[in-house]
Every structure is written in structure tokens, then in C-alpha cells.
Scaffold this active site. Structure first.
Site, mmCIF file in Angstrom:
data_model
loop_
_atom_site.group_PDB
_atom_site.id
_atom_site.type_symbol
_atom_site.label_atom_id
_atom_site.label_comp_id
_atom_site.label_asym_id
_atom_site.label_seq_id
_atom_site.Cartn_x
_atom_site.Cartn_y
_atom_site.Cartn_z
ATOM 1 C CG HIS A 485 11.650 49.381 -18.941
ATOM 2 N ND1 HIS A 485 10.353 49.349 -18.507
ATOM 3 C CD2 HIS A 485 11.905 50.690 -19.215
ATOM 4 C CE1 HIS A 485 9.850 50.569 -18.507
ATOM 5 N NE2 HIS A 485 10.779 51.415 -18.934
ATOM 6 C CD GLU A 486 15.318 52.309 -19.694
ATOM 7 O OE1 GLU A 486 15.067 53.041 -20.668
ATOM 8 O OE2 GLU A 486 14.750 52.428 -18.587
ATOM 9 C CG HIS A 489 11.728 53.185 -23.415
ATOM 10 N ND1 HIS A 489 10.447 53.635 -23.616
ATOM 11 C CD2 HIS A 489 11.883 53.089 -22.061
ATOM 12 C CE1 HIS A 489 9.849 53.795 -22.432
ATOM 13 N NE2 HIS A 489 10.696 53.461 -21.477
ATOM 14 C CG HIS A 492 8.414 53.559 -29.307
ATOM 15 N ND1 HIS A 492 7.793 54.200 -28.276
ATOM 16 C CD2 HIS A 492 7.608 53.721 -30.381
ATOM 17 C CE1 HIS A 492 6.641 54.715 -28.702
ATOM 18 N NE2 HIS A 492 6.514 54.433 -29.978
HETATM 19 ZN ZN LIG Z 1 10.451 53.444 -19.347
#
Ligand SMILES: [Zn+2]
Length: 695
Positions: A485-486, A489, A492
Site C-alpha cells: 500500500h505505502e 503511494h 505516485h
Molecule cells: Zn494510503
């Protein structure tokens, strides 16, 4: 003029006290221009912040005092760059205050925050500056701006207006007073929730009252009792204690007592009844003042969903689709409980207990059995290799880059043809100086200035178990998905392509920002990929297929029930804010009326949820709780395209990179999504993912 004099004076004052070199004010001497963590001392921050704020204010004054007609370049762009150095210093300080703080640093934060806020207000409440911004905004059709420039202008203008810059002096005062009351009311709300949570304790003195509790829960209870200088065991309404007790205790009477205490917090004692109405009313007044009919109109304007109608429709539609699944799950648990001799109807305080028993029986998959297959090294290697496969990225350890703690490692990220793309700092292990949880942040956003491009400095922080002399860091499966998940990010941030720092990377709408992170979690569940990195750290054996099946199956356990709950919170949040009047009904009645047919376990009089709904009444999630589910719909719908074309398909990845990961906030999120997917998102993929047996 008075202001300018004061600033010059401060500027002189600080420059003459600066006898020692301040590494925060020098151009870093490493080739990445990364923060010189090895040389920064705590005492450097205050003078650096004061100095850079002064410079920024001078730059703002240059803009406002410019005798020339306002243009995009001399006003909007100049303002964007005015804060460059302040942001750089502030980002280092505030990131470190989360990841590597100390008592002195926290004290310093108390001292620095007002300075920083004062600077922000100097910009946002500056009438001369706003006049110029407004002029450029008014003339934009004649300016021939690029798409990115037009976006920066729009966002800058909107930022001022949404903070009240367009109001008359009198209304500005009212607006300021409302904001102040709002922040105080939110603080009071949290204070009451905390007080109510602490006011209740379940004090047990007989061993038999602990029946069903695992050892760690008993230890937790013992510690809590010792802390209160009591004999026996104490259980509280703090989540680990409350949640564990509801799951494991065989004592139905005690579970009922605790459930009722938890679900009536701030209803009567430490009451938040009046505060909710006050907060809702203040938000409505503030939206009205800015020209919006309802608070939701104001709150949603800049989100992907854009308006309350879309959000309400989204929540209702998903609720309708989910309810039959949730009802079926509850019936299944009820039947299971009966088969074990439970008589009567499942009450809310029974559900957690019986569903945990059923889960244990159905999946018998313990964290301990899984952990040896997930060593941190392997999982990191997996996400790096995924980024290579999908986006052609390479990660090279860069030990020459300074770090703020020996546990931190830095990687130089390069692209397909070897060009420098980003630095990635990883900081995995817990320590006293780090707050709990996991997060991604940046020490620098990607942007361009004066013909030079600054690539991003991205940081990934977690609290995973530290390796010992004999055992590597082993992750639970939920930690594995956290890392994915991280890292999503991070991608991104890493792949950002734009000109203005305020528009690049993760600076996007709240209901869009979780798409790149949540989508990446999907790969962790794909057997094809999972097998490549889930390897036993001792004997090197790949994870057995049977275990993979259980991981996948247990992921969706009670998915319907969980989704109904999340949707209820979202619906309730919207109901409080989506009206041109403050709802007058009593709170439990209001909840019952709002949620009506979606209540699947018996409703219990004298309980409520809103009075302790801190996300919405004390946090930043007002008219925003729906974003959790919204993001899930997006990621499932986007991942479905990967599933159709192949999870390692470079062309699909290329589209995702081009339209989503690289674009930041340069265009509206819904436009970006449509460009990637060719259409609007649909909830079907999420429903298929959560309920795979269903056709
Ligand atoms: Zn998040």
C-alpha cells in the site's frame, strides 16, 4: 509599508545572528541535493525557518508591489515559487517530527507552528495579493495558458476564495470567528470522546471471569490493572482491549455490558449531543457565507465525486447491492452459533465473538504460521521487481546519501534508460522516536524551476519487527499488504511529471489519493506473483498453494457485513452535512431514521454512533468518510483492467502511469480516470472481488 519595514528588520536581525553555517540554508553538497541529515542539528531549524519565511514574505511583497499589470508569470507562478525554500525546511522538520522526534523537537514544534501558520495567513489573507490573483483569473481567456498553467491559476484562485478572500471585511471577521469556534468545538468533541473512553473500566478479580481470553489479552488486562494500582484485571474501551474482549470473552453478560458502554459514549455523560449540532451548524454557516447552499456542496466541490448527489447515489447503490450478502453472512453466523448450542437471537455483543469462532474453524490460518514466508527483504525485493516489471524502474542502494538514523536506507531510483527518477528513503523499524503506523511522505515534491527539474525525494516509514542476530524481520500478511500500500503511494510520488510542486505527486483530491496505493495491494493476493517472493526464510520452500487459498478466502470473510458498516458511516456523515438546515432530531432517532433498513443486527435503544464519530466531528473526514469505499471501487475497477489484460501487462501499466501516476492534480481526477479506463468507474469489479462466488 509598515509590514515591509518589520520584515527587513527581522531579516537583518537573523542574518547577523547567523555566524555559524546553517546546513538548512545552504545548497546541499550531494549530487541529489538531498537534505544534509548528517549535519542538521535541532538548533538549525528555528533560524532556518525564520530566514526562509522572511525571504518568502519579501517575494510575496515583490509580487504585490509590482507596478506592472498582473500576469500569470509575475503573480501566479511567482507565488508558487515564493514558498519554495520555506516548504523545503518545513518538510524536513515536520517529517522528522513524525519519524524521528524527541521531547525537545516536540517543544520546538510548538514554537515553530505559529510562525509557519502566521506565514500561511500572510499569504492567504493578503488582500493586495488576492486582488492581483483575481485580475489574472478574470483575464485568463486572453492569456493562452497551457493546461498545467490554467490548472495552477484555477487552484490558486480557488484556494483564496475557499478561505474567504472574496468576502467583505465584515464577513471576513465572521468567517474567521466561525473557523475559530469550529476548531475549538472539534477539540472539545475529541476531549469528550477521550474522557468517555477513559471513564469506563471493566474490573475483574476472579480467574473464571477471564474465560476465553488468550494469554496476551490477560497480560494486557493485568498491566492495565497494575497501572491503576488494582488487583486482578482491567479491560478498557481502548480498541485493542475492547475489540479483543468482544472477540474472545465467553462471558456474554460482560460483553453486553462493555458493548453498551462503548456504544453509548458521549451520549449522556461527557455529552457530545449539543456539540454535534453546533459543529454541523458552524460548518453550514461557513459554507453559506462562501455562497454554498449546503456544507456538502462546499466540501465536495474539489473532490473527484464533485457533488453530494453523486456521493449519495454511490452510497445507496452500493448499500443495496451489499445488504443481501451481509444478511446472508449474519444468518450463517447465527446458524453456526446455534449449532454450538447458542440459543436465541444474535445481539450486537455476540456477533464479534461467534464470527471469530467461526473464522478460526473455517480458516485455521494463524499469523505465526504465515510469517516465516514473508521476510521483509523478500517483500521489498518483490515490490521493487514489480515496479521494474510494470514501469521499468530500478533501485540501487545509495549509502552515500545522508540519513537521519542508521536504520534508514536510501535507494536511487532510475528509469528505463538509466535517468535519475527519485530517491527513496525506507525507514522500517520501530523506535521510541517514531510514531506508530505506516506512511509515505516526501522531502521534496517533483517540480521544475528556472529550467531545472527537481526530482522527488520520497520516504516510506513503517513499524515492522526489527531483525535479530538469528531471525530476519518477518512480516504478518497484513504488514505485507501495508508495505504494498505505502509503496503504491511512493510510486505516485516517484513517477510524478509536472512543473509545479503544488500540483504534482500525491497532492490530489482526497477521494482519489488512495487509488495508487490500494491498487498495489491487489498484487499481494495474486498467486502468480505471491509465489515468487513468499519463500520460507529457513528452508527456501515456496508457500504451499493451500495457504495461498486460505489467504485469499479469509480476505473476504464477512466482506458484506464490513461493507455495510462502512457504508452506514458514510451515509450518516453525509446525512449530517447534506442539508440547508441543522437536523433537529434527537441523535439516536436521527441515526435510526437515516440508516433505517440497513440495520442488520437488532437496534439497541440508548446507543448511538455519531457522538463518538471522531473522524467526522473532530478529524478531517466531514462529508468525506465515503472516500474509503470510493477508493476501493476505483482500485477494484482499475485493477480489473490489469486482470483482463494480464497483471504484468506493460501497456496497461503504461496507461496507468501516463494518466494516473504521473499526472498529480494537473487535471480533474474524474477526467484522468476516464482517460485511463475509457469510462467512469463502476462498482461491479469491487462486488466481484468481495463476493467471488456470486455471478
Ligand atoms: Zn494510503
Amino acid at each position: 509599508m509598515k509590514n515591509l519595514l518589520k520584515i527587513t528588520f527581522l531579516f537583518l536581525l537573523t542574518s547577523c545572528t547567523m555566524t555559524k553555517n546553517n546546513p538548512l540554508l545552504e545548497t546541499p553538497d550531494n549530487s541529489y541535493q538531498a537534505p544534509p541529515f548528517d549535519r542538521i542539528e535541532l538548533t538549525d531549524f528555528k533560524p532556518a525557518l525564520i530566514r526562509t519565511i522572511d525571504i518568502a514574505k519579501e517575494q510575496v511583497d515583490v509580487i504585490t508591489q509590482n507596478p506592472e499589470t498582473p500576469t500569470f508569470s509575475n503573480t501566479i507562478e511567482a507565488l508558487e515559487y515564493a514558498g519554495e525554500e520555506v516548504s523545503r525546511v518545513a518538510m524536513i522538520f515536520y517529517n522528522l517530527n513524525e519519524a524521528h522526534t524527541s521531547e525537545q523537537m516536540q517543544e520546538l514544534a510548538q514554537e515553530l507552528s505559529p510562525l509557519y501558520t502566521e506565514y500561511q495567513l500572510y499569504v492567504s489573507l493578503n488582500p493586495a495579493l488576492f486582488e492581483r490573483v483575481k485580475e489574472v483569473y478574470r483575464d485568463q481567456s486572453s492569456l493562452e495558458l497551457t493546461q498545467e498553467q490554467a490548472r495552477l491559476l484555477e487552484e490558486t484562485y480557488k484556494g483564496f476564495v475557499r478561505n474567504g478572500a472574496n468576502l467583505s471585511p465584515e464577513d471576513k471577521k465572521t468567517y474567521g470567528a466561525i473557523q475559530e469556534q469550529l476548531s475549538l468545538a472539534s477539540l472539545d468533541f475529541s476531549k469528550n470522546v477521550l474522557a468517555a473512553t477513559n471513564a469506563y473500566t471493566l474490573h475483574l478479580t476472579l480467574e473464571e471471569e477471564l474465560e476465553g481470553l488468550p494469554v496476551y489479552m490477560k497480560e494486557m488486562g493485568k498491566e492495565a490493572a497494575t497501572a491503576l494500582k488494582k488487583e486482578g484485571w482491567v479491560f478498557t474501551l481502548d480498541y485493542p482491549s475492547y475489540g479483543g474482549f468482544m472477540k474472545f470473552s465467553t462471558r456474554r453478560d460482560l460483553r453486553e455490558q462493555m458493548w453498551k458502554a462503548y456504544n453509548s459514549r458521549c451520549l449522556d455523560e461527557n455529552s457530545n449531543r449539543e456539540l454535534i449540532k453546533k459543529i454541523v451548524s458552524l460548518r453550514l454557516q461557513s459554507a453559506n457565507l462562501l455562497g454554498y447552499e449546503k456544507y456538502t456542496d462546499y466540501a465536495l466541490e474539489q473532490r473527484m465525486a464533485k457533488n453530494p448527489e453523486t456521493v449519495n447515489r454511490f452510497l445507496q447503490d452500493l448499500m443495496e447491492k451489499t445488504l443481501p450478502h451481509a444478511r446472508r453472512e449474519v444468518a450463517e453466523i447465527q446458524q453456526y452459533a446455534r449449532s454450538k448450542g447458542f440459543k436465541g437471537l444474535l445481539m450486537p455483543w455476540d456477533f464479534s465473538y461467534w464470527s471469530e469462532k467461526y473464522r478460526e474453524e473455517k480458516f485455521d490460518l494463524t499469523e505465526e504460521a504465515l510469517k516465516p514466508y514473508f521476510s521483509l527483504d523478500k517483500v521489498q525485493e518483490a515490490v521493487f521487481s514489480l515496479a521494474r516489471t510494470l514501469y521499468g524502474l530500478h533501485f540501487r542502494p545509495a549509502p552515500e546519501v545522508p540519513v537521519y538514523h542508521p536504520d534508514v536506507k536510501v535507494y536511487e531510483v532510475t528509469g528505463e534508460d538509466g535517468q535519475f527518477t527519485a530517491l527513496l528513503y525506507v525507514d522500517y523499524y520501530p523506535r521510541q522516536s517514531k510514531r506508530s503506523g505506516a506512511w509515505m511522505t516526501s522531502y521534496r515534491e517533483q517540480y521544475k524551476h528556472n529550467g531545472k527539474e527537481y526530482r522527488p525525494l520520497v520516504s516510506l516509514v513503517t513499524n515492522f519487527t526489527k531483525p535479530t542476530a538469528t531471525t530476519p524481520s518477518l512480516l504478518t500478511f497484513s504488514e505485507v499488504t501495508t508495505l504494498f500500500h505505502e509503496f503504491g503511494h511512493c510510486l505516485h510520488g516517484i513517477l510524478a511529471e509536472g512543473s509545479y510542486a503544488s500540483l504534482t505527486g500525491t497532492s490530489v483530491a482526497r477521494d482519489f489519493v488512495e487509488l495508487p496505493s490500494q491498487i498495489l495491494e491487489n498484487w499481494a493476493y495474486e498467486p502468480e506473483f505471491l509465489k515468487t517472493f513468499a519463500v520460507h526464510y529457513q528452508n527456501g520452500e515456496a508457500i504451499p498453494q493451500e495457504m495461498i487459498n486460505k489467504i485469499v478466502a479469509s480476505k473476504n470473510y464477512l466482506a458484506g457485513f464490513g461493507q455495510v458498516r462502512q457504508l452506514q458511516y458514510g451515509i450518516l456523515d453525509m446525512a449530517w452535512h447534506d442539508s440547508d438546515q441543522v437536523p433537529s432530531m434527537d441523535i439516536p432517532k436521527f441515526e435510526e431514521t437515516t440508516l433505517g433498513g440497513s440495520i442488520i443486527l437488532p437496534a439497541i435503544p440508548g446507543t448511538a454512533f455519531s457522538t463518538a464519530f471522531s473522524h467526522v466531528f473532530a478529524g478531517g473526514y466531514s462529508a468525506g468518510y465515503y472516500s474509503y469505499k470510493w477508493a476501493e471501487v476505483l482500485e477494484a475497477d482499475a485493477f480489473a483492467l490489469f486482470k483482463e489484460t494480464g497483471i504484468f501487462n506493460r501497456e496497461t501499466a503504461g496507461r496507468f502511469r501516463e494518466h494516473i501516476l504521473s499526472r498529480g492534480n494537473i487535471e480533474d481526477a474524474d477526467v484522468l480516470y476516464r482517460k485511463f479506463r475509457g469510462r467512469d468507474p463502476k462498482p461491479d469489479a469491487l462486488m466481484r472481488k468481495l463476493f467471488p462466488g456470486d455471478r
